[in-house]
Design an enzyme around this catalytic site. Structure first.
Site, PDB file in Angstrom:
ATOM      1  N   GLU B  60       2.174 -24.000  10.500  1.00  0.00           N
ATOM      2  CA  GLU B  60       2.048 -24.527   9.134  1.00  0.00           C
ATOM      3  C   GLU B  60       0.468 -24.757   8.908  1.00  0.00           C
ATOM      4  OE1 GLU B  60       3.658 -25.672  11.901  1.00  0.00           O
ATOM      5  OE2 GLU B  60       5.704 -25.572  10.956  1.00  0.00           O
ATOM      6  N   HIS B 129      13.498 -34.301  10.582  1.00  0.00           N
ATOM      7  CA  HIS B 129      14.001 -33.544   9.559  1.00  0.00           C
ATOM      8  C   HIS B 129      14.223 -34.351   8.647  1.00  0.00           C
ATOM      9  CE1 HIS B 129      14.116 -30.417  12.900  1.00  0.00           C
ATOM     10  NE2 HIS B 129      14.564 -29.752  11.868  1.00  0.00           N
TER      11      HIS B 129
END
Lengths: 370, 324
Positions: B60, B129
Site C-alpha cells: 500500500e 475489514h
C-alpha cells in the site's frame, strides 16, 4: 560457495567495489571502464565538488552561528553526488533526501534556497521542483525512493526517455519504502537509478547494525535487477557506474541500485556528536580518502588542472559563500498569510476564517508594538 | 431511468474520467482482470489496457508513494486501497507527502491524486475489514475528504475528485455499494464541499455522512410517524466542511445530533459539535449530541450490530435533545 545446492549463500555474492582512481590519484589499471570525459568535463566536475563543499561548509558555519536551526552536512560525499549527477541529462529528475547539496547545485539551485529550509523559512526548500527537475528535500527516510520509482514508471508508460534518480542513505535500506520502491521498479523495469550513498552511519548506527547483508548492492538481486558497488570517494568510478545505469534505464533495460561506498566526514546533522560513536582511527582512515584531494591529485598528475584554474574556483567558492551569508543572515520569515495560501489550491472557508483570525492577531500585536 | 448501484456508479465515474482525460490512471491490488475485490474497476483494464489500469504488487505504501511520483510526472492517479484496514501501511506517504507536497512546494507541485478506500462496517467482514478511519484524514491538513452515500453522488463526487487539483481521500461506504437508485449517470456539477439536505424538518437537525445516512433516513421516517420533524443533512464532504448548510439548519431547529460509525472519542462528530457551539451557541436549545460506535476496536462480525449506531440509538439521541 560451499553451500548445498539450492541454497543461496550470502558469501557467494560478489562484493567487489569498482574503483578507477587510487587514493594517490593514479589510475587503477585494467578496470574495463573508461570515463568518456573531456578536459572541460573533468574541470567542471572538480568545480562542482569544490563549490558544493564550500556551500556545505557555509551551511555548517551558519548553523554554528545560530543562523540555521540545524544543518545536514554532505562533506565527504561530493564525489558520489557529482559523479552520479554528471551522468544525468538535464531533463532527468532527481529525488533527493536531505543531504543532496551537490546534486542540487548541479541543477542550478541556489544553495540559499536549500538553507532557507534549515533556517525555518519554508519546509521542503524554496526552489521550484519542476523548473530544476529536482524534487523537494525529503526528510522521512526512504519515502522519496517510491516517488522516483513512480515517476519512472509514469515516464516509461508515456514512452519518454526520462530517467529518475532516487537518492537515499544506508539507513534508508532498512525501511519498508526502500523495499517497495525496489520491488515496484523491478516489476515495471522502470527507468530509475537508485543511488544509495552508504556513508557508513545512520546517525550513530553503523552499517553492521543496519543490515546483515554483505553489501547494500547485493540487495538488488532480490528485486531482479543489477546492483553495483562503487568507490563513492572516486568521482570517475561514480560517473562511469552511473552512466552505465542511466544508459540501461534510458534504453528500457530497467533499474539499477548503486551503492556508493563513502563516508560522512561530519555529523549526521549539526545536532549530533560523532565522537560518541566513531573512532579517531576511522576518521583518519577516511580523511586520507578525501574525494576532492584524490581527484585534484589525478588532475595534477595528468596535467589537466592549473594553479590558475584552482585559484579561479577558489575565488568563485569564496564569492558563493559571501552570497550565501548575505542572503541568509538575518533573513526574516515569509509573510504569514502564505501559511494559508498553499495548503490547498484554494483555501477553504475554515482556512479563510483562520487567516482572518491571524490577521487580527497580528494587527493587535502591531498596535501593542506602537 | 435505470437502476444503478453505487458500485456501478463508481465504476462508471472511473470510466468517464478515463475517457475524458488520458492522464487519469488507476493503480491498486487486483484492479485489473479481477476488477477489484468489490468490482469497482470492473472491465476498465479491458477498455484502457494494462498501462492505464495497473495491477500493483501487494504494497500500500508503494501504491500511494509511486502514485506521488506519477503525479509529479503529470498523471492523475486514482489509487485503490483494497480495504480500509490495509490503508495504514500507506499512512506515512499520505500524511507526510501526499497531504503536504502542495504546501511544501509553495503551490508549485500539486498532487492531483485520489485515494479510494472502501470503508466502514456492517457487511459481516473479518477483522481489519470494517474500519472507520475518516478522522485520521480529516485531521490531516492538505487532504480533502469525500464520502458519498448515494449512487448519483458517488458518481459526481468521484468525477470531481479526480478533476480536483488537490489530493482527495475518497471514502466509499462498503455497506452502501449495493444500494440502488434510479439515476442517469452524468456529471451534474455537484462540487466537493457541498452538503445535501436529505429531508427538510423543523425540530432537530440530524447530521451524518456515508454509511450512516440510511440509518438516519429510517430515523427520519420513524420520528415523523411520532410527529417529530427531523432535518437530515448528508455532509458528502468532510473536508472542506459545508458549515453554512449545517448552521442554517441548526439556527432553524435549535437542536443537533451527529451520527457516524466511528468511535466517538476523537471522531469527526466532535468536530461538528464544537463548530456548532462556537459559531452560534445561543441558537441551541440543547447540547449537541454525538452518536457513534463504542470506543473499542471494531468488533467481530457477530457483534457488529451492537456496536454500530442503529435506529434506536439515533432516535434515543433525538429524544434526548428534544426533551432537554
Amino acid at each position: 560457495m560451499e553451500g548445498r545446492r539450492g541454497i543461496v549463500d550470502p558469501s557467494s555474492v560478489p562484493t567487489e567495489t569498482i574503483q578507477l582512481l587510487k587514493p594517490d590519484g593514479t589510475l587503477v589499471p585494467d578496470t574495463g571502464y573508461e570515463a568518456d570525459l573531456k578536459k572541460d568535463d573533468l574541470l567542471e566536475i572538480y568545480r562542482y565538488m569544490a563549490l558544493a563543499r564550500r556551500a556545505d561548509l557555509e551551511g555548517t558555519n551558519l548553523q554554528r552561528q545560530g543562523e540555521l536551526g540545524v544543518y545536514t552536512p554532505l562533506i565527504g560525499q561530493e564525489a558520489a553526488q557529482v559523479g552520479t549527477g554528471y551522468a544525468l541529462d538535464e531533463g532527468d529528475w532527481i529525488f533527493p533526501s536531505y543531504r543532496e547539496m551537490a546534486l542540487a547545485m548541479m541543477r542550478k539551485i541556489d544553495p540559499v534556497d536549500i538553507l532557507h529550509l534549515f533556517r525555518g523559512t519554508w519546509h521542503g526548500g524554496m526552489w521550484d521542483p519542476k523548473e530544476h527537475r529536482f524534487a523537494m528535500y525529503s526528510v522521512p527516510i526512504a519515502t522519496q525512493a517510491l516517488h522516483a520509482a513512480g515517476f519512472a514508471i509514469a515516464a516509461k508508460l508515456d514512452g519518454a526517455k526520462t530517467v529518475a534518480l532516487g537518492c537515499f542513505g544506508d539507513g534508508a535500506t532498512s525501511e519498508g519504502d526502500f523495499h517497495e520502491a525496489m520491488n515496484f521498479a523491478g516489476v515495471w523495469q522502470a527507468p530509475v537509478v537508485f543511488l544509495c550513498q552508504n556513508n557508513q552511519y545512520a546517525i550513530s548506527l553503523p552499517l553492521s547494525k543496519q543490515t546483515a547483508a554483505p553489501t547494500i548492492a547485493v540487495k538488488a538481486i532480490g528485486y531482479g535487477f543489477p546492483g553495483v558497488r562503487v568507490d563513492g570517494n572516486d568521482v570517475l568510478a561514480c560517473y562511469v557506474v552511473a552512466q552505465e545505469a542511466v544508459r540501461r534505464a534510458r534504453e528500457g533495460n530497467g533499474p539499477t541500485l548503486i551503492e556508493a561506498v563513502t563516508f560522512r566526514i561530519g555529523p549526521h546533522s549539526t545536532a549530533d556528536d560523532p565522537t560518541r560513536y566513531r573512532t579517531q582511527d576511522e576518521m583518519d582512515h577516511w580523511g586520507a580518502l578525501d574525494p576532492i584531494s584524490r581527484f585534484s591529485k589525478y588532475l595534477e598528475l595528468e596535467g589537466i588542472i592549473t594553479d590558475e584554474f584552482k585559484q579561479k574556483v577558489d575565488d568563485e567558492a569564496k564569492e558563493l559563500a559571501t552570497h550565501i551569508r548575505a542572503e541568509i543572515v538575518g533573513a526574516g520569515p515569509r509573510p504569514a498569510h502564505e501559511l494559508f495560501e498553499f495548503v490547498y489550491s484554494e483555501p477553504s472557508d475554515i482556512l479563510r476564517r483562520e487567516e482572518w483570525l491571524l490577521y487580527e492577531e497580528l494587527a493587535g500585536r502591531d498596535e501593542e508594538g506602537d | 431511468m435505470p437502476q444503478v448501484t453505487m458500485a456501478a456508479a463508481l465504476n462508471e465515474a472511473l470510466r468517464y474520467s478515463m475517457r475524458n482525460d488520458p492522464h487519469v490512471i488507476i493503480l491498486g491490488e487486483d484492479v485489473g482482470k479481477l476488477g477489484g475485490v468489490f468490482r469497482i474497476t470492473d472491465k476498465l483494464q479491458e477498455e484502457f489496457g494494462e498501462e492505464r489500469v495497473l495491477d500493483t504488487p501487494l504494497a500500500e505504501s508503494g501504491i500511494v508513494g509511486s502514485a506521488i511520483g506519477m503525479a509529479m510526472y503529470g498523471l492523475r492517479p486514482v489509487c485503490e486501497m483494497q480495504f480500509d484496514g490495509f490503508t495504514y501501511p500507506a499512512f506515512e506517504q499520505i500524511v507526510s507527502h501526499l497531504a503536504k507536497y502542495g504546501f511544501r512546494s509553495r503551490g508549485r507541485m500539486r498532487l492531483p491524486i485520489v485515494v479510494r478506500i472502501p470503508y466502514g462496517g456492517g457487511i459481516g467482514a473479518v477483522e481489519h475489514h470494517s474500519e472507520s478511519l475518516e478522522a485520521y484524514f480529516t485531521h490531516t491538513a492538505g487532504l480533502k475528504v469525500v464520502t458519498p452515500s448515494t449512487p448519483s453522488d458517488a458518481f459526481s463526487l468521484l468525477v470531481r475528485s479526480i478533476e480536483d487539483p488537490d489530493p482527495v481521500i475518497f471514502l466509499e461506504p462498503k455497506r452502501r455499494y449495493w444500494i440502488r437508485e434510479d439515476v442517469d449517470l452524468k456529471p451534474n456539477g455537484l462540487p466537493i464541499g457541498k452538503a445535501a439536505i436529505r429531508n427538510e424538518g423543523t425540530d432537530v437537525t440530524l447530521i451524518t455522512y456515508g454509511p450512516s445516512v440510511r440509518t438516519c433516513q429510517e430515523a427520519v421516517e420513524e420520528a415523523a410517524a411520532d410527529g417529530v420533524s427531523i432535518e437530515l443533512i448528508d455532509l458528502r464532504t468532510l473536508v472542506p466542511l459545508d458549515l453554512d448548510t449545517i448552521m442554517a439548519s441548526v439556527r432553524k431547529t435549535g437542536r443537533a445530533v451527529v451520527v457516524h460509525e466511528a468511535q466517538v472519542t476523537g471522531g469527526f462528530g466532535g468536530e461538528i459539535a464544537a463548530r456548532i457551539m462556537e459559531d452560534d451557541f445561543l441558537s441551541l436549545q440543547a447540547p449537541v449530541i454525538r452518536v457513534g460506535g463504542f470506543d473499542i476496536p471494531y468488533p467481530p462480525a457477530k457483534l457488529e450490530d451492537v456496536h454500530l449506531p442503529d435506529l434506536d440509538r439515533v432516535l434515543d439521541a433525538v429524544d434526548k435533545v428534544l426533551n432537554y
